[in-house]
Design a protein around this motif. Structure first.
Motif, PDB file in Angstrom:
ATOM      1  N   GLY A  88       0.863  -1.718   0.181  1.00  0.00           N
ATOM      2  CA  GLY A  88      -0.188   0.216   0.231  1.00  0.00           C
ATOM      3  C   GLY A  88       0.550   0.874   0.560  1.00  0.00           C
ATOM      4  O   GLY A  88       0.777   2.270  -1.017  1.00  0.00           O
ATOM      5  N   HIS A  89       2.071   1.455   0.691  1.00  0.00           N
ATOM      6  CA  HIS A  89       2.415   2.691   0.989  1.00  0.00           C
ATOM      7  C   HIS A  89       2.822   3.287  -0.375  1.00  0.00           C
ATOM      8  O   HIS A  89       3.675   4.183  -0.958  1.00  0.00           O
ATOM      9  CB  HIS A  89       4.068   2.229   1.728  1.00  0.00           C
ATOM     10  CG  HIS A  89       4.788   3.488   1.712  1.00  0.00           C
ATOM     11  ND1 HIS A  89       4.205   4.639   2.215  1.00  0.00           N
ATOM     12  CD2 HIS A  89       5.468   3.893   0.765  1.00  0.00           C
ATOM     13  CE1 HIS A  89       5.713   5.550   1.916  1.00  0.00           C
ATOM     14  NE2 HIS A  89       6.346   4.866   1.682  1.00  0.00           N
ATOM     15  N   SER A 145       3.727   5.493   7.085  1.00  0.00           N
ATOM     16  CA  SER A 145       3.805   5.476   5.766  1.00  0.00           C
ATOM     17  C   SER A 145       2.724   6.786   4.865  1.00  0.00           C
ATOM     18  O   SER A 145       3.105   7.380   4.230  1.00  0.00           O
ATOM     19  CB  SER A 145       2.381   4.363   5.180  1.00  0.00           C
ATOM     20  OG  SER A 145       2.496   4.105   3.620  1.00  0.00           O
ATOM     21  N   ASP A 147      -6.101   7.705   1.700  1.00  0.00           N
ATOM     22  CA  ASP A 147      -5.440   6.299   2.696  1.00  0.00           C
ATOM     23  C   ASP A 147      -7.039   6.009   3.399  1.00  0.00           C
ATOM     24  O   ASP A 147      -7.469   6.391   3.598  1.00  0.00           O
ATOM     25  CB  ASP A 147      -4.574   6.889   3.824  1.00  0.00           C
ATOM     26  CG  ASP A 147      -3.875   6.031   4.085  1.00  0.00           C
ATOM     27  OD1 ASP A 147      -4.366   4.599   4.610  1.00  0.00           O
ATOM     28  OD2 ASP A 147      -2.965   5.957   4.821  1.00  0.00           O
ATOM     29  N   ALA A 192      -6.305   2.587   3.365  1.00  0.00           N
ATOM     30  CA  ALA A 192      -5.823   0.941   3.926  1.00  0.00           C
ATOM     31  C   ALA A 192      -6.776   0.501   4.814  1.00  0.00           C
ATOM     32  O   ALA A 192      -6.900  -0.671   4.549  1.00  0.00           O
ATOM     33  CB  ALA A 192      -4.401   1.325   4.818  1.00  0.00           C
ATOM     34  N   HIS A 193      -7.677   1.099   6.276  1.00  0.00           N
ATOM     35  CA  HIS A 193      -7.875   0.787   6.748  1.00  0.00           C
ATOM     36  C   HIS A 193      -9.520   0.258   6.131  1.00  0.00           C
ATOM     37  O   HIS A 193     -10.883  -0.095   7.117  1.00  0.00           O
ATOM     38  CB  HIS A 193      -8.083   1.659   8.266  1.00  0.00           C
ATOM     39  CG  HIS A 193      -7.040   1.279   8.977  1.00  0.00           C
ATOM     40  ND1 HIS A 193      -7.054   2.289  10.089  1.00  0.00           N
ATOM     41  CD2 HIS A 193      -5.752   1.420   8.391  1.00  0.00           C
ATOM     42  CE1 HIS A 193      -6.234   2.623  10.270  1.00  0.00           C
ATOM     43  NE2 HIS A 193      -4.754   1.147   9.717  1.00  0.00           N
ATOM     44  N   MET A 242      -5.937   4.493  -2.359  1.00  0.00           N
ATOM     45  CA  MET A 242      -4.883   3.583  -1.730  1.00  0.00           C
ATOM     46  C   MET A 242      -5.400   2.725  -0.313  1.00  0.00           C
ATOM     47  O   MET A 242      -5.980   3.125   0.160  1.00  0.00           O
ATOM     48  CB  MET A 242      -4.328   4.354  -1.128  1.00  0.00           C
ATOM     49  CG  MET A 242      -2.570   2.959  -0.709  1.00  0.00           C
ATOM     50  SD  MET A 242      -3.011   2.596   0.255  1.00  0.00           S
ATOM     51  CE  MET A 242      -1.888   3.836   2.186  1.00  0.00           C
ATOM     52  N   SER A 257      -4.751  -0.607   1.501  1.00  0.00           N
ATOM     53  CA  SER A 257      -3.521  -1.724   1.395  1.00  0.00           C
ATOM     54  C   SER A 257      -3.592  -3.084   2.106  1.00  0.00           C
ATOM     55  O   SER A 257      -4.822  -3.517   2.727  1.00  0.00           O
ATOM     56  CB  SER A 257      -2.336  -1.668   3.371  1.00  0.00           C
ATOM     57  OG  SER A 257      -1.835  -2.463   3.415  1.00  0.00           O
ATOM     58  N   LYS A 284      -4.885  -6.138   6.887  1.00  0.00           N
ATOM     59  CA  LYS A 284      -5.225  -6.164   7.325  1.00  0.00           C
ATOM     60  C   LYS A 284      -6.586  -6.438   7.293  1.00  0.00           C
ATOM     61  O   LYS A 284      -6.401  -7.887   6.890  1.00  0.00           O
ATOM     62  CB  LYS A 284      -5.305  -4.934   5.939  1.00  0.00           C
ATOM     63  CG  LYS A 284      -4.307  -4.280   5.894  1.00  0.00           C
ATOM     64  CD  LYS A 284      -4.378  -3.082   7.049  1.00  0.00           C
ATOM     65  CE  LYS A 284      -2.839  -1.473   6.480  1.00  0.00           C
ATOM     66  NZ  LYS A 284      -2.080  -1.937   6.983  1.00  0.00           N
ATOM     67  N   TYR A 337      -2.205   2.484  18.858  1.00  0.00           N
ATOM     68  CA  TYR A 337      -2.278   3.046  17.305  1.00  0.00           C
ATOM     69  C   TYR A 337      -3.627   4.370  17.006  1.00  0.00           C
ATOM     70  O   TYR A 337      -4.433   3.771  17.789  1.00  0.00           O
ATOM     71  CB  TYR A 337      -2.430   1.790  17.112  1.00  0.00           C
ATOM     72  CG  TYR A 337      -2.463   1.596  15.462  1.00  0.00           C
ATOM     73  CD1 TYR A 337      -1.692   1.446  14.934  1.00  0.00           C
ATOM     74  CD2 TYR A 337      -3.160   1.048  14.576  1.00  0.00           C
ATOM     75  CE1 TYR A 337      -1.143   1.158  13.008  1.00  0.00           C
ATOM     76  CE2 TYR A 337      -3.800   1.214  12.963  1.00  0.00           C
ATOM     77  CZ  TYR A 337      -2.577   1.170  12.842  1.00  0.00           C
ATOM     78  OH  TYR A 337      -2.692   0.500  11.626  1.00  0.00           O
TER      79      TYR A 337
END
Ligand SMILES: *Cc1c(COP(=O)(O)O)cnc(C)c1O
Length: 368
Positions: free
Chosen positions: A59-60, A89, A158, A160-161, A180, A182, A187, A315
């Motif tokens: 993903g990065h 990231s 982003d 990613a989540h 994007m 990830s 994930k 986190y």
């Protein structure tokens, strides 16, 4: 109790994976957009409801290549407004592709970028706004879209989540100019390592596809200064298998979250962001905020869980604007809500096969 990690990677039945990779022993085509890569692209277009997608090694790199492609056309507009409450990231991709990050604050409702804060910082030097759908909560997509349109800034997510998250009949992949995803092992949907860019403007296809393959545009031409960020066939095969099970996994995660909310949700001093109205979450993470009225601090809870063999995660802590590598230029004093959250947040174990009795043991330990 057996050791419990904060997450556990999803894996398909091994025979399904065997079946998917077996043709490779015939073709000997292991990477560079092979047949399995093509099959995964098509399956993801269908699942995410998008027309344009490009797969990446992670993903990065996907985000860095996208921003690099945009930097070729952004000229004097060299700033990107983003959130300090994310994984390293997000900001690293901005800086490494030649943009300057500007940090706006987040909102407590869902820990995503606050559109009011974004608007207070935006000017004509801003090329894009880069929000994160934190923990699978969708950012304020409508307000952010209006701001982008008003000031002529792109909106790049982003996400990613946010794989599999839906808002009404819209997929999380449908917002902004590009997103994007990830597919890292941790994930909700994984290809071991992997990622993707989904995008609206078809003219991005050429720079994205070539920047991930050394800038090569045809057998005898290299038009861009590119690196190597391609997804291989073995990772694509893992994706095809995992995609078949992802909806079922999300349903199992929903049960885990429901139990955590039942046990901790009404407890004095524990704050859990409300469930977003009209949004079908993917239950990617289980964030809990320990506030002053709770008898223990976040760090106390983290330590007590470790003592019973449970790994939780701070986190996101520290905030990106407090990292050593960005210190001096930025400070978390400029983003007080993000600072408040980062100092109190803990994400608890969350994965599809986490047993309800384990969730209960974790909650018993937290409540003391
Ligand atoms: C995981 C993650 C990334 C990076 O993805 P990789 O596939 O690990 O490179 C970027 N942003 C956020 C918010 C993430 O959680």
């Amino acid at each position: 109790m057996n050791r419990v990690n904060v997450t556990r990677s999803s894996m398909p039945p091994i025979q399904e994976y065997f079946n998917e990779i077996e043709p490779l022993w015939e073709s000997h085509w292991l990477t560079n957009a092979g047949a399995i890569h093509q099959k995964l692209e098509n399956a993801l277009k269908e699942y995410l409801g998008v027309e344009n997608i490009s797969l990446f090694v992670n993903g990065h790199s996907a985000l860095e290549v996208l921003l690099g492609a945009y930097r070729l056309q952004s000229g004097e507009k060299n700033k990107i407004i983003t959130t300090p409450f994310s994984f390293s990231s997000t900001t690293h991709a901005i800086v490494r592709s030649g943009f300057i990050p500007v940090f706006a604050d987040i909102r407590l409702d869902d820990f995503t970028l606050d559109p009011v804060s974004v608007e207070s910082l935006i000017d004509e030097t801003v090329f894009a706004v880069l929000p994160v759908h934190v923990y699978g909560n969708l950012a304020g997509v409508d307000a952010l879209q209006s701001i982008g349109e008003k000031y002529g800034a792109k909106v790049i997510y982003d996400a990613a989540h946010a794989f599999g998250v839906r808002k009404g009949d819209k997929s999380s992949a449908s917002f902004g100019d590009a997103s994007m995803f990830s597919f890292h092992a941790t994930k909700v949907f994984n290809t071991i390592e992997g990622g993707a860019i989904v995008y609206k403007d078809p003219s991005l296809r050429k720079p994205l596809e070539s920047l991930k393959n050394f800038g090569i545009t045809s057998a005898e031409s290299v038009e861009f200064v590119g690196g190597n960020a391609k997804m291989n066939e073995f990772c694509a095969a893992m994706g095809i298998c995992n995609l078949k099970h992802v909806d079922e996994e999300i349903q199992k995660r929903a049960k885990v979250e429901a139990r955590y909310r039942e046990r901790l949700g009404s407890c004095d001093g524990i704050y859990m962001a409300p469930v977003q109205a009209g949004v079908a979450s993917n239950h990617a993470y289980m964030p809990v905020l320990f506030e002053e009225t709770f008898p223990f601090t976040r760090d106390d809870v983290y330590e007590s869980l470790l003592r019973i063999g449970v790994a939780s995660r701070k986190y996101f802590y520290p905030l990106i604007n407090d990292y050593e590598c960005y210190r001096g230029d930025y400070s978390s004093r400029q983003t007080p809500v993000a600072k408040y959250v980062a100092d109190r947040i803990l994400t608890l174990p969350m994965y599809a096969d986490l047993g309800i009795e384990t969730v209960d043991a974790i909650c018993d330990c937290i409540l003391g």
